[in-house]
Design an enzyme around this catalytic site. Structure first.
Site, PDB file in Angstrom:
ATOM      1  N   GLY A 322       0.832  -1.195   0.000  1.00  0.00           N
ATOM      2  CA  GLY A 322       0.000   0.000   0.000  1.00  0.00           C
ATOM      3  C   GLY A 322       0.872   1.251   0.000  1.00  0.00           C
ATOM      4  O   GLY A 322       1.970   1.270  -0.568  1.00  0.00           O
ATOM      5  N   SER A 323       0.401   2.258   0.684  1.00  0.00           N
ATOM      6  CA  SER A 323       1.065   3.566   0.617  1.00  0.00           C
ATOM      7  C   SER A 323       2.449   3.592   1.250  1.00  0.00           C
ATOM      8  O   SER A 323       3.206   4.531   1.021  1.00  0.00           O
ATOM      9  CB  SER A 323       0.197   4.614   1.297  1.00  0.00           C
ATOM     10  OG  SER A 323      -1.040   4.685   0.623  1.00  0.00           O
ATOM     11  N   THR A 324       2.793   2.589   2.056  1.00  0.00           N
ATOM     12  CA  THR A 324       4.149   2.586   2.599  1.00  0.00           C
ATOM     13  C   THR A 324       5.165   2.545   1.463  1.00  0.00           C
ATOM     14  O   THR A 324       6.294   2.983   1.609  1.00  0.00           O
ATOM     15  CB  THR A 324       4.386   1.371   3.522  1.00  0.00           C
ATOM     16  OG1 THR A 324       4.126   0.178   2.780  1.00  0.00           O
ATOM     17  CG2 THR A 324       3.461   1.409   4.723  1.00  0.00           C
ATOM     18  N   PHE A 325       4.709   2.019   0.315  1.00  0.00           N
ATOM     19  CA  PHE A 325       5.593   1.892  -0.835  1.00  0.00           C
ATOM     20  C   PHE A 325       5.950   3.261  -1.419  1.00  0.00           C
ATOM     21  O   PHE A 325       6.916   3.395  -2.167  1.00  0.00           O
ATOM     22  CB  PHE A 325       4.914   1.016  -1.900  1.00  0.00           C
ATOM     23  CG  PHE A 325       5.875   0.387  -2.869  1.00  0.00           C
ATOM     24  CD1 PHE A 325       6.808  -0.554  -2.452  1.00  0.00           C
ATOM     25  CD2 PHE A 325       5.861   0.742  -4.210  1.00  0.00           C
ATOM     26  CE1 PHE A 325       7.687  -1.126  -3.349  1.00  0.00           C
ATOM     27  CE2 PHE A 325       6.747   0.161  -5.113  1.00  0.00           C
ATOM     28  CZ  PHE A 325       7.662  -0.774  -4.685  1.00  0.00           C
ATOM     29  N   LYS A 326       5.147   4.292  -1.063  1.00  0.00           N
ATOM     30  CA  LYS A 326       5.425   5.632  -1.570  1.00  0.00           C
ATOM     31  C   LYS A 326       6.786   6.130  -1.082  1.00  0.00           C
ATOM     32  O   LYS A 326       7.391   7.016  -1.708  1.00  0.00           O
ATOM     33  CB  LYS A 326       4.305   6.592  -1.147  1.00  0.00           C
ATOM     34  CG  LYS A 326       3.003   6.294  -1.897  1.00  0.00           C
ATOM     35  CD  LYS A 326       1.829   7.029  -1.315  1.00  0.00           C
ATOM     36  CE  LYS A 326       0.548   6.586  -2.006  1.00  0.00           C
ATOM     37  NZ  LYS A 326      -0.650   7.075  -1.302  1.00  0.00           N
TER      38      LYS A 326
END
Lengths: 647, 367
Positions: A322-326
């Site tokens: 999810g957004s942790t990948f940002k």
């Protein structure tokens, strides 16, 4: 004398002589045959018959070594060995066997004893060899047998060491469990015998060689009826070594309590060493069930449980980040100069690409936004654009360099590598070319991307320590039974990725904002005395049509999103890095954030931050000018978002 | 009786010393077989055996000095007494392990079947003391000795003591062969015996049959009937070339051997003294038996010659069958190892028999 005697000529028995001579030959032949037979037995077959004689009289009894204990980082025992009582019986010692067995079954409240005796008899039990009639007696049964000893001739209690996991299910996936060796194990492990204990899972399995020790043995001489006469030789056993883990019992307990009865996992690492401070996976199981033999029903219940309690989600659970990948997007884009801190995109709440709409989690959009605020507010549209400009392969290269999508090498079985997709990967896997639109999903940590909680904890640690990937280790030291260290395990640098300090500062300051800025998505993880840097994430469970997202806390739980949070603290001299996932938890900040907060709170309570002001010191402010709360304070317009809404 | 200087000059020291040597080997074996590792005490059995050897030496000397020719006239008397004792055993004997073999005299458990061996030899030799007619003894002339042998054989079988019955028959056959049985009669007897074997099988006790079966294939029942044969072979074989040393035989010490002081004494001895010891023992027997046949060939009369054959035969056949059994060449039958096995009756009977041999040798120059 006789030959010369005159009597020879006048011998009275000439008619008998031929037959006596014939008889003498017969005697000679038979005595010769006997001598040959003796030569055969005593010279030719001597070796073989000697062995048979020894096998007759020598019984070898093994003395299994005491298994090593397991301690936490502060030498508090986690796993020890306790006595377990079995009822054994020598049928020869019971004058009225039937009555004794009846009484025994009556006193134990179990009726397997008679059958056990019969089975042993069928298997050719030697006389006076004790038979185990009942295993693992409870305390009540032990007391009953002790008090009725006189009514039970031939029955005695046998004490066996049994593995005991002091805190039950606590850290069960890390500690693992032991069980009886299988036929398959026996075939490849020459040192093991039927009935031996062997580590089956977790640390018990991975560190089997250290914990087991060397079993000893006794050669006992028995007589023809199998009675023990004396001990001929003894090889003493060498107890197994103890293991000092890197785990802190309190931290582990806090982590597990914070996850509660939800499914999920948490990994806490020391970013300066790679030591695992806590590793939790829920639902857990009680390893004590396995010690001394699990019943078939219990085993079936565990393996068929739909929540998979035996799976170590921290290393076996591969979830979309999810957004942790940002964070990976940002490091890649900033490092490759695809992005500058000033690069801005306009987010109207979604974007069209390839004829399809890709929405931002915030319908009304983020307006014109640059990387700092895009991380804090987790703007999807911003990172769609970043992903598109980077391309999937450059993104994948950075993700790989950071250790995602590959096994961390932690010493546990069945670790999963997860997936970091690239065009090459897709071709290998599906024989299909990469569609640029897919890059958009990858950029927000969806689609094919899958990482384990441990990998994400490593990512947090890398950002904390400046790009060093330490091998995750959970054993700090091996001690011999008397406590002298046998081996210590220093940190191991597995790989190092060069991230420009400016890039690091940029990412770190944004992560500080995620937790500390009022518009940050993880305000719930904020600590008063320590500055925490983190990033939330929400991983979609079902591939729903874009825009028909299920709201968290709505709809059936199994369709709800997984909640992620990764963090490290203190931001200037990081000492702990954590990643946590709560399955179907919904929003990362509100579901996983408090769990991480609880762990950090506990950690900093036990390890108070230096200059415990709670504020960033002047020194660190100078060193990292980008790490500043003031950057975010003017964005109060987003305030109402972070507590209640999705990212 | 006249004790001539010549006679004393021909006292047979070979027989005398080998007999005592064998008795000593026996004493040593009994000592070892009864030795308990825990108490390090001499078993009363050993003391008794020593006493019987002493009594036996006295009897042997007495028998040597006694003119054997007188035995001819005492043959029937000795035979009758033995028969009486055998009947007494059948009526009032002590039973052990399902067989009645002994009369308890307090100081001695008399085993009349040991005396029966000598009695049968004596009475058969008595019947054969005359020269046979040309062409040898005919079947009808052998009727009387046949009946005389059949009675004790029947009584012994009744005990039951298959081993002794077998020895009585074999020794009779040996004497009748040497004594000049007609060749054709002999052939007929052998054919008849072979044909009668299945009938004999029918009369065997189940345990006796088991022994025969397990002899043919000891592994057929290694824990049952074949057990003794296997354990005995293990004991003997594990002794190796030089043996395990006295008191070191584990097979005997830990009771893996049955009947350690009597029927399986050889296994006890061979385990501890090895092939060397076995050869020594076998050599002593060979010397004794060879000397016995030599005496038979050089005796002054037919009676003495046949008597020497009979005495040598008793010793030889018992040795052959006992060791053959212990080494697994023959089925298990209860036969003692002469002069070595524990047992007063057997020891005294065998030493007296040896004395008779000496007596025959001493008197071959007297006319």
């Amino acid at each position: 004398m006789a030959r010369l005697s005159p009597a020879r000529k006048t011998r009275p028995v000439p008619r008998l002589e031929p037959r006596i001579i014939a008889l003498t030959f017969l005697v000679g032949a038979i005595l010769t045959a006997t001598a040959i037979r003796l030569y055969y037995l005593q010279i030719i077959k001597h070796h073989e018959l000697s062995q048979l004689a020894d096998r007759n009289r020598i019984r070898i009894q093994r003395l299994p070594a005491l298994r090593g204990l397991v301690y936490d980082v502060h030498h508090r025992p986690l796993v020890d060995t306790r006595p377990s009582f079995d009822a054994v019986m020598v049928p020869e010692d019971a004058p009225d066997l039937g009555r004794t067995v009846n009484r025994l079954e009556q006193l134990l409240g179990e009726d397997g004893a008679a059958k056990r005796l019969e089975d042993a008899q069928e298997q050719g039990r030697p006389e006076f060899e004790p038979v185990t009639v009942e295993e693992r007696l409870n305390w009540q049964q032990v007391v009953t047998l002790e008090t009725h000893q006189l009514e039970l001739p031939g029955v005695s209690l046998q004490v066996n060491p049994q593995r005991h996991y002091i805190y039950g299910p606590l850290a069960s996936h890390l500690l693992g469990y032991v069980g009886e060796v299988t036929m398959k194990d026996l075939a490849r492990l020459p040192d093991y015998r039927m009935g031996d204990e062997i580590g089956k899972f977790g640390l018990e399995r991975a560190w089997e060689g250290t914990l087991r020790g060397d079993s000893g043995g006794q050669e006992i001489e028995v007589d023809a009826v199998g009675r023990r006469l004396r001990m001929l030789r003894e090889i003493p056993e060498r107890p197994g070594d103890s293991i000092i883990m890197t785990i802190d019992l309190d931290l582990q307990r806090v982590a597990e309590e914070a996850i509660g009865n939800r499914a999920g996992a948490l990994v806490a690492l020391d970013p300066n060493t790679g030591y695992v401070l806590a590793l939790a996976s829920h639902p857990a199981f009680d390893p004590n069930l396995f010690a001394g033999g699990i019943t078939a029903a219990q085993w079936r219940a565990l393996v068929t449980d739909p929540t998979h309690p035996l799976e170590n989600r921290a290393i076996q659970g591969a979830y979309p980040p999810g957004s942790t990948f940002k964070i990976v997007d940002s490091i890649a884009a900033l490092s490759d100069r695809v992005l500058t801190p000033q690069t801005a995109y306009y987010c109207p709440g979604g974007m069209y690409y390839g004829g399809r709409e890709y929405r931002c989690w915030r319908k009304q959009g983020h307006g014109t936004i640059s990387v700092h605020r895009a991380i804090i507010e987790s703007c999807d549209v911003f990172f769609y654009n970043v992903g598109q400009r980077l391309g999937v392969d450059r993104l994948a290269a950075w993700a790989h360099a950071l250790g995602l999508g590959q096994k961390t090498g932690i010493e546990l079985d069945n670790e999963r590598s997860g997936v970091i997709p690239s065009s090459q990967w897709k071709w290998r896997r599906y024989r299909e070319r990469w569609y640029p639109a897919e890059t958009l999903s990858v950029a927000i940590g969806q689609g094919y991307v899958a990482v384990t909680p441990l990998q994400l904890a490593e990512l947090a640690a890398e950002i904390a320590n400046g790009g060093i990937f330490y091998q995750p280790q959970f054993v700090k030291e091996v001690d011999s039974i008397d406590g002298t260290p046998v081996k210590v395990f220093p940190p191991i640098i597995r790989s190092r990725v060069h991230i420009a300090p400016a890039v690091l500062d940029q990412v770190r300051s944004a992560m500080v904002g995620v937790v500390n800025a009022p518009n940050g998505t993880a305000h719930a993880a904020r600590l008063d005395n320590v500055i925490v840097a983190g990033k939330t994430g929400t991983a979609q469970v079902i591939k729903e049509a874009q825009g028909v997202r299920v709201k968290e806390n709505e709809g059936p739980e199994k369709y709800r999103d997984h909640a992620w949070f990764m963090a490290f603290a203190p931001v200037d001299h990081p000492r702990i890095a954590v990643a946590c996932i709560i399955e179907h938890g919904g929003h990362g900040g509100s579901a996983a954030g408090p769990v991480v907060k609880a762990v950090m709170q506990e950690f900093f309570m036990k390890n108070p931050p230096q200059g415990s002001s709670g504020q960033i010191t002047q020194e660190s402010r100078d060193k990292r000018p980008a790490v500043a709360l003031s950057d975010d304070t003017d964005r109060n317009d987003m305030h109402e978002q972070f507590d209640t809404q999705t990212e | 009786m006249a004790l001539d200087r010549r006679m004393l000059l021909h006292f047979d020291w070979t027989v005398f010393t080998t007999t005592i040597a064998l008795g000593s080997v026996g004493l040593l074996s009994v000592l070892s077989a009864t030795w308990s590792g825990e108490h390090h005490a001499i078993d009363p059995l050993v003391v008794r055996q020593l006493i019987w050897i002493g009594v036996g030496v006295v009897l042997m000397t007495a028998a040597a000095l006694f003119d054997y020719r007188a035995l001819n006239s005492y043959a029937y008397a000795f035979y009758a007494v033995t028969l009486g004792l055998l009947i007494l055993v059948a009526v009032a004997g002590q039973s052990t392990g399902g067989s009645r073999r002994w009369i308890n005299l307090g100081f001695l458990k008399l085993e009349p079947s040991e005396l029966a061996k000598l009695a049968v030899v004596l009475v058969v030799v008595h019947c054969l003391r005359e020269e046979p007619p040309r062409g040898g003894w005919r079947a009808h002339q052998m009727l009387l000795p046949a009946v005389l042998v059949a009675i004790p054989v029947g009584l012994v079988l009744k005990q039951p003591d298959l081993g002794t019955a077998l020895i009585l028959l074999i020794i009779t056959a040996t004497l009748v062969f040497v004594g000049g049985l007609n060749w054709r009669t002999m052939a007929a007897l052998i054919i008849g015996a072979v044909m009668a074997a299945p009938i004999g099988w029918h009369y065997l006790k189940p345990y006796q049959r088991e022994r025969l079966v397990s002899f043919v294939n000891p592994q057929s029942d290694p824990l049952g009937a074949g057990y003794h044969i296997i354990q005995s072979e293990i004991a003997i074989g594990s002794g190796g070339a030089w043996g395990k040393g006295i008191f070191q035989g584990t097979q005997a010490r830990l009771n893996f051997l049955p009947e350690q002081t009597t029927d399986f004494i050889f296994a006890v001895y061979a385990e501890e003294f090895g092939f060397a010891g076995s050869m020594l023992l076998l050599g002593l027997y060979a010397v004794l038996i060879a000397r016995g046949t030599w005496i038979a060939r050089h005796a002054r009369d037919r009676f003495g010659s046949l008597l020497a054959v009979g005495v040598s035969g008793i010793i030889f056949w018992q040795v052959a069958i006992n060791i053959g059994m212990a080494t697994g060449m023959l089925p298990v039958v209860g036969i003692t190892l002469p002069l070595v096995s524990y047992g007063g009756s057997s020891l005294i009977a065998m030493m007296a028999a040896a004395g008779v041999l000496i007596s025959i040798n001493m008197r071959r120059y007297l006319f």
